[in-house]
Design an enzyme around this catalytic site. Structure first.
Site, PDB file in Angstrom:
ATOM      1  CG  ASP A 159      -1.658  -1.345   1.351  1.00 11.92           C
ATOM      2  OD1 ASP A 159      -2.348  -1.709   0.398  1.00 11.92           O
ATOM      3  OD2 ASP A 159      -1.507  -2.028   2.382  1.00 11.92           O
ATOM      4  CG  HIS A 187      -3.346  -5.147   3.436  1.00  9.22           C
ATOM      5  ND1 HIS A 187      -2.970  -4.358   2.368  1.00  9.22           N
ATOM      6  CD2 HIS A 187      -3.729  -6.328   2.912  1.00  9.22           C
ATOM      7  CE1 HIS A 187      -3.114  -5.053   1.249  1.00  9.22           C
ATOM      8  NE2 HIS A 187      -3.587  -6.241   1.549  1.00  9.22           N
TER       9      HIS A 187
HETATM   10  P1  NAX Z   1      -2.082 -18.353  -3.915  1.00  7.79           P
HETATM   11  O1  NAX Z   1      -3.429 -18.929  -3.719  1.00  7.79           O
HETATM   12  O2  NAX Z   1      -1.477 -18.294  -5.265  1.00  7.79           O
HETATM   13  O3  NAX Z   1      -1.055 -19.137  -2.983  1.00  7.79           O
HETATM   14  C1  NAX Z   1      -1.307 -19.446  -1.652  1.00  7.79           C
HETATM   15  C2  NAX Z   1      -0.513 -20.671  -1.312  1.00  7.79           C
HETATM   16  O4  NAX Z   1      -0.625 -20.897   0.088  1.00  7.79           O
HETATM   17  C3  NAX Z   1      -1.013 -21.953  -2.008  1.00  7.79           C
HETATM   18  O5  NAX Z   1       0.076 -22.582  -2.664  1.00  7.79           O
HETATM   19  C4  NAX Z   1      -1.544 -22.786  -0.840  1.00  7.79           C
HETATM   20  O6  NAX Z   1      -1.355 -24.174  -1.061  1.00  7.79           O
HETATM   21  C5  NAX Z   1      -0.703 -22.274   0.303  1.00  7.79           C
HETATM   22  N1  NAX Z   1      -1.265 -22.515   1.636  1.00  7.79           N
HETATM   23  C6  NAX Z   1      -2.558 -22.484   2.033  1.00  7.79           C
HETATM   24  N2  NAX Z   1      -2.669 -22.803   3.323  1.00  7.79           N
HETATM   25  C7  NAX Z   1      -1.411 -23.021   3.767  1.00  7.79           C
HETATM   26  C8  NAX Z   1      -0.885 -23.415   5.019  1.00  7.79           C
HETATM   27  N3  NAX Z   1      -1.669 -23.652   6.067  1.00  7.79           N
HETATM   28  N4  NAX Z   1       0.453 -23.561   5.129  1.00  7.79           N
HETATM   29  C9  NAX Z   1       1.259 -23.357   4.075  1.00  7.79           C
HETATM   30  N5  NAX Z   1       0.801 -23.002   2.863  1.00  7.79           N
HETATM   31  C10 NAX Z   1      -0.510 -22.834   2.704  1.00  7.79           C
HETATM   32  O7  NAX Z   1      -2.139 -16.907  -3.245  1.00  7.79           O
HETATM   33  P2  NAX Z   1      -1.167 -15.662  -3.465  1.00  7.79           P
HETATM   34  O8  NAX Z   1      -1.626 -14.869  -4.631  1.00  7.79           O
HETATM   35  O9  NAX Z   1       0.236 -16.124  -3.429  1.00  7.79           O
HETATM   36  O10 NAX Z   1      -1.522 -14.785  -2.180  1.00  7.79           O
HETATM   37  C11 NAX Z   1      -1.203 -15.212  -0.881  1.00  7.79           C
HETATM   38  C12 NAX Z   1      -1.841 -14.320   0.169  1.00  7.79           C
HETATM   39  O11 NAX Z   1      -1.358 -12.992   0.080  1.00  7.79           O
HETATM   40  C13 NAX Z   1      -3.363 -14.203   0.044  1.00  7.79           C
HETATM   41  O12 NAX Z   1      -3.919 -14.340   1.348  1.00  7.79           O
HETATM   42  C14 NAX Z   1      -3.558 -12.787  -0.445  1.00  7.79           C
HETATM   43  O13 NAX Z   1      -4.805 -12.265  -0.057  1.00  7.79           O
HETATM   44  C15 NAX Z   1      -2.431 -12.082   0.244  1.00  7.79           C
HETATM   45  N6  NAX Z   1      -2.044 -10.762  -0.296  1.00  7.79           N
HETATM   46  C16 NAX Z   1      -1.658  -9.823   0.610  1.00  7.79           C
HETATM   47  C17 NAX Z   1      -1.221  -8.575   0.226  1.00  7.79           C
HETATM   48  C18 NAX Z   1      -0.789  -7.558   1.226  1.00  7.79           C
HETATM   49  O14 NAX Z   1      -0.496  -6.427   0.803  1.00  7.79           O
HETATM   50  N7  NAX Z   1      -0.739  -7.815   2.543  1.00  7.79           N
HETATM   51  C19 NAX Z   1      -1.196  -8.197  -1.201  1.00  7.79           C
HETATM   52  C20 NAX Z   1      -1.180  -9.351  -2.132  1.00  7.79           C
HETATM   53  C21 NAX Z   1      -2.035 -10.518  -1.727  1.00  7.79           C
HETATM   54  O15 NAX Z   1      -3.350 -10.277  -2.134  1.00  7.79           O
END
Ligand code: NAX
Length: 328
Positions: A159, A187
């Site tokens: 952000d 956020h």
């Molecule tokens: P993806 O769905 O591409 O990847 C998430 C990965 O996490 C998957 O490979 C899944 O198998 C794994 N996973 C799920 N549960 C798990 C656990 N208990 N232990 C280990 N791994 C686990 O998501 P992606 O686009 O990489 O985004 C990840 C997270 O970042 C989401 O929650 C998203 O909302 C968040 N974001 C946060 C942002 C921020 O500014 N704070 C911005 C970007 C993003 O949206």
């Protein structure tokens, strides 16, 4: 030569993980002279893809990358961790209420917090990226009573970077001329990007812009809704920019802010600026020698006060909800 730093990444097989790991391994997280060991923590369904990513990491022959371990066991994944990037989370799916989202993520961040508590190195630094990031960080922190609370942080650096970029575009300034921007609060769509203390080439940014309607009706919503705009354009959520912000967050935490500048981090509140103690809220912070401090003494005008309060109110409600669910 330096001892390698153990860096754990959860959600390593996801799209942010894919954009993040190569930059960690090439030295952008900690510095060009710091070797790293990578620990990739995934759920069982993600292990195979994580192995594929590890093969590609091998194929880069990064001089700083010492070893890679892949696991679905949090106790193994966080063993000896010096830095933990908690990226994997349960996304909000259609029809999911906030309570469902918080409890699904509680099921991830509570055990991970405990595994960090029991297995990580004494100097562990945690950044939570997975949403709802601030409250997930609170859940993990509450499950790790032996780790100093301030080691649990949430990412608002994306952000922050988005706000700098929008301000640069509006004023024609170079991003490198913009200093002291602040993201306050959560956020989420309630976050408040504050330019009243920001500087553009040494001049007050709010005075340079001199247009409160632009601030209220364009700048703030553009920054706050940028994630949705990226999804709309790209067909997928921010990944490389999110990974970049995670790199920035940890790099700044470890290596310090520049003289005269500050950054934004979601951190446990100490009560500063009327933000209730304990909630994980974004603040202006300076960093030095691996520690951060909230920038004190900023004059908060009415425009800012209302927006900080609204975002903090949302965080307090999220805290109350996870408390009721027994997650903290
Ligand atoms: P993806 O769905 O591409 O990847 C998430 C990965 O996490 C998957 O490979 C899944 O198998 C794994 N996973 C799920 N549960 C798990 C656990 N208990 N232990 C280990 N791994 C686990 O998501 P992606 O686009 O990489 O985004 C990840 C997270 O970042 C989401 O929650 C998203 O909302 C968040 N974001 C946060 C942002 C921020 O500014 N704070 C911005 C970007 C993003 O949206």
């Amino acid at each position: 030569t330096r001892t390698p730093v153990n860096v754990t990444v959860t959600g390593a097989a996801g799209q942010i993980g894919y954009a993040l790991l190569f930059r960690i391994a090439s030295g952008h997280l900690l510095g060009p002279d710091v070797p790293v060991n990578l620990r990739l923590l995934e759920i069982p369904q993600g292990l195979k893809a994580a192995e594929g990513t590890a093969m590609e990491l091998d194929d880069c022959a990064f001089p700083l990358l010492r070893n890679i371990e892949i696991t679905d066991d949090a106790n193994v994944g966080f063993a000896g961790a010096n830095v933990a990037l908690l990226v994997g989370a349960r996304p909000r799916t259609k029809g999911m209420e906030r309570g469902d989202l918080l409890s699904a993520n509680g099921g991830i961040f509570k055990p991970q917090g405990k595994a960090i508590n029991d297995n990580a190195a004494d100097d562990i630094k945690v950044l939570v990226v997975g949403n709802p990031a601030n409250t997930n960080a609170l859940i993990a922190q509450a499950a790790a009573p032996d780790v100093p609370a301030e080691r649990f942080t949430a990412m608002t650096r994306l952000d922050h970077n988005r706000a700098i970029s929008q301000l640069a575009a509006r004023t024609g300034a170079a991003v490198s001329d913009i200093k002291r921007l602040t993201i306050w609060g959560n956020h989420s769509a309630t976050q408040y990007p504050d330019i009243f203390h920001a500087e553009i080439a040494g001049k007050n940014a709010a005075e340079v812009v001199n247009d409160e309607a632009w601030l209220a009706d364009t700048f703030i919503p553009t920054v706050a809704k940028r994630g949705a705009a990226i999804i709309e354009a790209r067909g997928a959520s921010s990944a490389a920019s999110a990974a970049n912000a995670a790199i920035d967050h940890v790099h700044t935490w470890v290596n310090g802010t520049a003289e005269g500048d500050w950054t934004s981090m979601g951190i446990p509140s100490d009560g500063s600026y009327g933000v209730p103690e304990g909630i994980i809220s974004s603040f202006p912070v300076t960093t030095k020698d691996g520690k951060y401090e909230i920038v004190q003494g900023l004059d908060i005008n009415e425009f800012s006060r209302a927006r900080i309060d609204a975002s903090v109110q949302e965080l307090s409600e999220e805290r109350d909800a996870v408390r009721e669910l027994g997650l903290i």
